[in-house]
Each structure stands twice: as structure tokens, then as C-alpha cells.
Design a protein around this motif. Structure first.
Motif, PDB file in Angstrom:
ATOM      1  N   PRO B 262      63.409 -73.541 -19.352  1.00 36.90           N
ATOM      2  CA  PRO B 262      62.806 -72.523 -20.004  1.00 36.90           C
ATOM      3  C   PRO B 262      61.494 -72.903 -20.666  1.00 36.90           C
ATOM      4  CG  PRO B 262      64.799 -72.748 -21.120  1.00 36.90           C
ATOM      5  CD  PRO B 262      64.940 -73.905 -19.843  1.00 36.90           C
ATOM      6  N   VAL B 263      61.667 -74.079 -21.364  1.00 31.81           N
ATOM      7  CA  VAL B 263      60.436 -74.619 -21.984  1.00 31.81           C
ATOM      8  C   VAL B 263      59.431 -75.221 -21.282  1.00 31.81           C
ATOM      9  CG1 VAL B 263      61.998 -74.590 -24.080  1.00 31.81           C
ATOM     10  CG2 VAL B 263      61.612 -76.545 -22.691  1.00 31.81           C
ATOM     11  N   GLY B 264      59.709 -75.766 -19.990  1.00 29.33           N
ATOM     12  CA  GLY B 264      58.797 -76.228 -19.201  1.00 29.33           C
ATOM     13  C   GLY B 264      58.777 -77.823 -19.709  1.00 29.33           C
ATOM     14  N   ALA B 265      59.848 -78.350 -19.872  1.00 30.82           N
ATOM     15  CA  ALA B 265      59.783 -79.729 -20.394  1.00 30.82           C
ATOM     16  C   ALA B 265      59.802 -80.695 -19.191  1.00 30.82           C
ATOM     17  CB  ALA B 265      60.972 -80.190 -21.238  1.00 30.82           C
ATOM     18  N   ARG B 266      60.102 -80.097 -17.752  1.00 32.40           N
ATOM     19  CA  ARG B 266      60.211 -81.056 -16.830  1.00 32.40           C
ATOM     20  C   ARG B 266      58.998 -81.032 -15.907  1.00 32.40           C
ATOM     21  NH1 ARG B 266      65.400 -82.556 -15.438  1.00 32.40           N
ATOM     22  NH2 ARG B 266      67.070 -82.316 -16.924  1.00 32.40           N
ATOM     23  N   LYS B 267      58.634 -82.238 -15.499  1.00 36.38           N
ATOM     24  CA  LYS B 267      57.328 -82.223 -14.673  1.00 36.38           C
ATOM     25  C   LYS B 267      57.456 -83.230 -13.630  1.00 36.38           C
ATOM     26  CE  LYS B 267      55.553 -79.909 -17.658  1.00 36.38           C
ATOM     27  NZ  LYS B 267      55.269 -78.419 -17.208  1.00 36.38           N
ATOM     28  N   PHE B 268      57.027 -82.650 -12.544  1.00 35.89           N
ATOM     29  CA  PHE B 268      57.454 -83.514 -11.229  1.00 35.89           C
ATOM     30  C   PHE B 268      55.894 -83.757 -10.379  1.00 35.89           C
ATOM     31  CE2 PHE B 268      58.544 -83.767  -6.812  1.00 35.89           C
ATOM     32  CZ  PHE B 268      59.613 -84.365  -7.058  1.00 35.89           C
ATOM     33  N   GLY B 269      55.930 -84.762  -9.437  1.00 34.54           N
ATOM     34  CA  GLY B 269      54.882 -84.807  -8.688  1.00 34.54           C
ATOM     35  C   GLY B 269      54.683 -86.044  -7.996  1.00 34.54           C
ATOM     36  N   ASN B 270      53.548 -86.350  -7.457  1.00 32.00           N
ATOM     37  CA  ASN B 270      53.303 -87.473  -6.527  1.00 32.00           C
ATOM     38  C   ASN B 270      52.595 -88.480  -7.708  1.00 32.00           C
ATOM     39  OD1 ASN B 270      52.498 -89.440  -4.722  1.00 32.00           O
ATOM     40  ND2 ASN B 270      51.096 -87.904  -3.438  1.00 32.00           N
ATOM     41  N   LEU B 271      53.279 -89.614  -7.856  1.00 34.15           N
ATOM     42  CA  LEU B 271      52.738 -90.696  -8.501  1.00 34.15           C
ATOM     43  C   LEU B 271      51.420 -91.333  -7.837  1.00 34.15           C
ATOM     44  CD1 LEU B 271      56.058 -92.486  -9.584  1.00 34.15           C
ATOM     45  CD2 LEU B 271      54.481 -91.482 -10.901  1.00 34.15           C
ATOM     46  N   LEU B 272      51.276 -91.081  -6.721  1.00 37.96           N
ATOM     47  CA  LEU B 272      50.117 -91.771  -5.887  1.00 37.96           C
ATOM     48  C   LEU B 272      48.706 -90.779  -5.886  1.00 37.96           C
ATOM     49  CD1 LEU B 272      51.610 -93.397  -2.805  1.00 37.96           C
ATOM     50  CD2 LEU B 272      51.564 -94.194  -5.164  1.00 37.96           C
ATOM     51  N   ASP B 273      49.009 -89.568  -6.566  1.00 34.36           N
ATOM     52  CA  ASP B 273      47.979 -88.541  -6.495  1.00 34.36           C
ATOM     53  C   ASP B 273      47.330 -88.519  -7.909  1.00 34.36           C
ATOM     54  OD1 ASP B 273      46.225 -86.488  -6.529  1.00 34.36           O
ATOM     55  OD2 ASP B 273      47.889 -84.940  -6.179  1.00 34.36           O
ATOM     56  N   PRO B 274      45.965 -89.190  -8.306  1.00 31.16           N
ATOM     57  CA  PRO B 274      45.337 -89.036  -9.551  1.00 31.16           C
ATOM     58  C   PRO B 274      45.305 -87.851 -10.264  1.00 31.16           C
ATOM     59  CG  PRO B 274      44.338 -90.059  -7.867  1.00 31.16           C
ATOM     60  CD  PRO B 274      45.260 -89.616  -7.264  1.00 31.16           C
TER      61      PRO B 274
END
Ligand code: SF4
Ligand code: SF4
Lengths: 173, 308
Positions: B262-274
Motif C-alpha cells: 500500500p505504501v509503494g515500498a517495493r520496486k522491481f525491474g531490470n538491472l541492465l536497463d539504465p
């Protein structure tokens, strides 16, 4: 030969340097504005309250700072001491919000309004770091408006009841 | 009482019969021949997942889908999406935001078909007192249960599989039932795991869970969109853990815990994409990784976006 080629390339780069800078600074000045419209759900209005003009159209504008007695009594402003409705709301067209510079914005772009003071958070929000996003990590993302989590008249995030703790080893049959 | 162990093949062997069979040097003796239909032998001779070609994978998946359908009386899709080229998954968790509400814990259970009884959860939320020596794991509390969170004077740190680049669990596994995929996700093949739990002993983060009992989850609560290496229903006696929601993320979606928070504390993505969120976090915030000194090189980054 090869070395010459490199040198010429470098010379061209140096010659073009001012131009490159110009392009970058242009990009930067554009960066001040939000580059695209963010995909956000509709603003969290109380049911039936929007458009504000449905009532305000028929009412004279009273710009005097006062305690509200007929409507909106539920709002006690706990944001910016000394603040007042028209710091954000627009007296002449209530269906819009107004920035400090006089520019009118719609309620689904209210992040511009918040960004006037909370610039650092706004920068992080644009990058997807502050606040919640859902959708695709490599594609379209649904953003949230600031006001979806922070009620603008009393912004701190409200506490929640936690979900149950895990079972203790002793509770496992 | 004879100790009967049921295995993924659905064969019940008591120890004595097994030993008898082994003594005769003839596995066939130990295996009940009346069960010896084609599907049984297929399962018995199933190859290692990474040695199978696409056709063989398809066959295995068809067999499993049939088994699951019989068990849960509903269609369950098992995907086998491959890692995307040029993608290395990374995760970020903003400790200055997390309020310890445990929404992520239960969203993960729903998405990934964990057993409800006995309880299996992949995320543990630890509560710490704010103070000087704050990241003392010994002092953390995971059973906190106040009326409301966040509690003043405390902060919360959810822990799940850290998807190490150098995963000790993988080295510990004697059967290579667990390995690191090219997109960085450490996966388990539940049909290859023998349940020795060496990986659990090796994991410095306590991220792996063991199915001590027959996993129980009502059929109507089974999420039918699964991945072979992810959330397909598991067996008694196998190890499981967070897979960065491989069934979602290999199709471009955010993990379940990212979407629920609910607080948007979690982030996710591609480490190779700047341009990715996770790279933004690493480049602009003070990040750290848990137990960095162990050289596990996790792809799970904790950070404090705002000093508070
Ligand atoms: S859902 Fe978000 S805020 Fe709640 S415990 Fe999990 S990470 Fe923290
Ligand atoms: S990424 Fe998916 S599997 Fe991992 S903890 Fe989050 S919800 Fe669970």
C-alpha cells in the motif's frame, strides 16, 4: 590512417560541442515538465462532489479566510499552517486547481500542485520510486496521484491494521 | 507403525519394502508393478529440466497438468517461459516507507499457491527498534501484532529470497535441483528436489521453506496461472521459496508483492536497463544489501529514500 580517422572524429565532436550542449539543455528544460501524461486512476473524490461547479456556479465567491459552516465542515486543514482553500483551489472555476503561478490544472494532474513544494518527492515519483505503481515492469505502468495515498487536507499516510503474524513453531500441530 | 513416505510419483513405499528391494538389487521389486503404467515410468525417468528440449518439457508439463487436474478438479496451466535476453532482475525495498503491514506476505501466498495448513510463507517481515545498532537480526521480532502499524520507535524490514548472484544454496544442493537462471532468478525443480534441506542450511537469509506436511490449499484458491519453476502446486517433502514471481515477471508483469504494497515500498525491474526504477534507486539512494560481507552478491537492494 586509423589514428587520423580518430583524430578527425574527435575534432568534429569538439566542433559540434556547443550544439550537443544545446540539445542537452533543451532536453533538460523539457525535463522540468512531466514528459507525458501519467496513467492514473480518477482522483478519489467523495461520491457526488465533483464537478464542484454544480454548486459553486450559483454561489458568490467569498475570498475571506474563515471557518466553513455550511459545507465541507469535515475538512480541517492540517497541511501547511496558515494555509487556505485558495492556495490550491481556483476561486473562479472550481473544477480546476490553481498553481502559484496562476496556471490552472485539472484534478487528474494534481501532482503539479504538490510538486510546487515537494519537488524532491516529485522527482522520485516521476522515476517510479516514490509511491505505488502497478502494471508492467517493462511496459505500461499505472501510477497513483499523490492524493490517492495522502489526503491533501491531512497528508500523512494513515496507519493500518497489520495482517496476522506467522504461526509460532509451538502452534504447529 | 510403518513409516510410509509418499513421493511426487504418488508411490507409497514403506522402508522395509524398499530395503528388501534394494537388497535384491532390483529396483523393480520395490516398485509396485500394478502402478507401472506409462505415466509412472515417464515420471520416474524424467530428465533434469535443463537437459530437456522443448518437446520433452512440453510432455512433462502435459503429464503434470493432467495430474494436477485430477487432484484439484480444475484446469491448471503450467508455463515454461524462458528468461528474456538482456534482463537481469533486481528488487528494491524502501525501508523508510515500509510500515510492516504484512500485505505482501499474504499476496505472495495467494499468488504462489503456498500451503495454508501447514502454513508456508515466503516473506518474513522483521521489526526492529530504531536505534544505533539497528540491524541486529538477533534483536528483530517477527511475531509483532499491534492494533495498528507503523508503531513509533520501530521500523520494518521484509526478508525473502535475495536472489543472490553467488547463491550458496545452489552449491549445497547434491542433486542440482536448484539453480540460477540467466535472468538471475534462483529456481527449484520440485520434481527433482529430494528434500534433503541442505540448501536451507546453506541460505544465510532463511529464505527457503520446506513442505513438512502434504501442502493443503483448497482447490478454489489455487491460482491456475503457474510456471514449472514457480508457483505450480508443490509436494510434501520439497523445498520452495520466492522466485520473483517468475510466472508474472517473465511476462512483463510486476511481482505480486510489488503490486499489493500500500505504501509503494517495493520496486522491481531490470538491472541492465539504465532507465529502470531499480537502477534509479541504486544510483540515487543509499542502498545496502543484507549480509553483504558473505559475498553472496544479492540482487535485492534495501534503501532509505528519505531520511526519517
Ligand atoms: S506490504 Fe509493503 S508496507 Fe506492508 S509489510 Fe510489505 S513491504 Fe512493508
Ligand atoms: S516476488 Fe513474488 S514470490 Fe517473491 S516474495 Fe514477492 S510475491 Fe512472493
Amino acid at each position: 590512417m586509423n589514428i587520423y580517422g580518430k583524430k578527425i572524429g574527435l575534432a568534429i565532436l569538439i566542433a559540434l560541442f556547443p550544439l550537443v550542449c544545446a540539445v542537452f539543455s533543451f532536453a533538460e528544460s523539457k525535463g522540468q515538465e512531466v514528459p507525458k501524461k501519467f496513467l492514473v486512476p480518477p482522483p478519489p473524490f467523495s461520491p457526488g462532489i465533483f464537478p464542484c461547479s454544480q454548486c459553486h456556479k450559483y454561489m458568490p465567491v467569498n475570498k475571506k479566510q474563515r471557518k466553513l459552516e455550511q459545507m465541507h465542515q469535515d475538512i480541517t486543514l492540517k497541511h501547511m499552517p496558515g494555509g487556505w482553500c485558495f492556495d490550491c483551489h481556483n476561486p473562479d472555476d472550481r473544477d480546476k486547481l490553481r498553481l502559484a503561478n496562476g496556471k490552472l490544472i485539472s484534478f487528474d494532474e494534481s501532482y503539479y500542485l504538490c510538486a510546487q513544494c515537494h519537488g524532491v518527492v516529485f522527482r522520485d515519483w516521476k522515476a517510479g520510486l516514490h509511491g505505488k505503481r502497478t502494471g508492467m515492469w517493462n511496459g505500461e505502468k499505472q501510477y497513483r496521484l499523490c492524493v490517492h495515498c495522502h489526503w491533501p487536507h491531512d497528508p500523512p499516510f494513515k496507519p493500518l491494521q497489520p495482517l496476522p503474524p506467522p504461526a509460532r513453531p509451538a502452534d504447529i500441530k | 507403525m510403518s513409516k510410509i513416505r509418499s513421493n511426487p510419483l504418488g508411490v507409497k513405499l514403506d522402508r522395509r519394502t524398499f530395503l528388501k528391494g534394494a537388497a535384491l538389487g532390483l529396483a523393480g521389486t520395490a516398485l509396485p508393478l500394478n502402478k507401472a503404467d506409462a505415466s509412472f515410468w515417464e515420471a520416474f525417468f524424467q530428465k533434469h529440466f535443463r537437459e530437456m528440449n522443448d518437446d520433452e518439457k512440453k510432455k512433462v508439463i502435459q503429464r503434470l497438468e493432467k495430474e494436477y487436474e485430477q487432484k484439484y478438479k480444475k484446469a491448471i496451466h503450467i508455463g515454461s517461459e524462458k528468461p528474456m535476453p538482456g534482463v537481469l532482475f533486481g528488487y528494491g525495498l524502501d525501508l523508510s516507507r515500509c510500515i510492516g503491514c504484512r500485505r505482501c506476505v499474504y499476496a505472495c501466498v495467494e499468488e504462489n499457491n503456498q500451503s495454508i495448513d501447514p502454513q508456508v510463507q515466503w516473506i518474513t517481515v522483521l521489526r526492529f527498534k530504531k536505534g544505533e545498532k539497528w540491524i541486529d537480526l538477533e534483536e528483530s521480532e517477527k511475531y509483532y501484532n499491534p492494533e495498528q502499524v507503523p508503531e513509533s520507535g520501530h521500523f520494518y524490514m521484509p526478508v525473502q529470497c535475495q536472489q543472490c548472484e553467488n547463491p550458496p544454496c545452489v552449491r549445497a544442493c547434491p542433486t542440482q535441483a536448484t539453480w540460477k537462471e540467466p535472468d538471475g532468478i534462483v529456481v527449484v525443480d520440485y520434481n527433482w528436489c529430494i528434500g534433503c534441506r541442505y540448501c536451507m542450511a546453506a541460505c544465510p537469509y532463511g529464505a527457503r521453506r520446506f513442505n513438512w506436511g502434504e501442502p493443503k490449499r483448497p482447490a478454489e484458491k489455487i491460482n491456475p496461472n503457474t510456471h514449472y519453476l514457480g508457483n505450480r502446486p508443490r509436494y510434501k517433502g520439497v523445498v520452495e521459496k520466492c522466485t520473483f514471481c517468475v510466472q508474472r515477471t517473465r511476462n512483463g508483469r510486476y511481482p505480486a508483492c510489488v503490486e499489493i504494497c500500500p505504501v509503494g515500498a517495493r520496486k522491481f525491474g531490470n538491472l541492465l536497463d539504465p532507465q529502470s526504477e531499480i537502477r534509479y534507486a541504486i544510483e540515487h539512494k543509499r542502498v545496502f544489501r543484507l549480509k553483504e560481507d558473505l559475498n553472496t552478491n544479492p540482487k535485492f537492494y534495501y534503501f532509505f529514500a528519505y531520511g526519517r
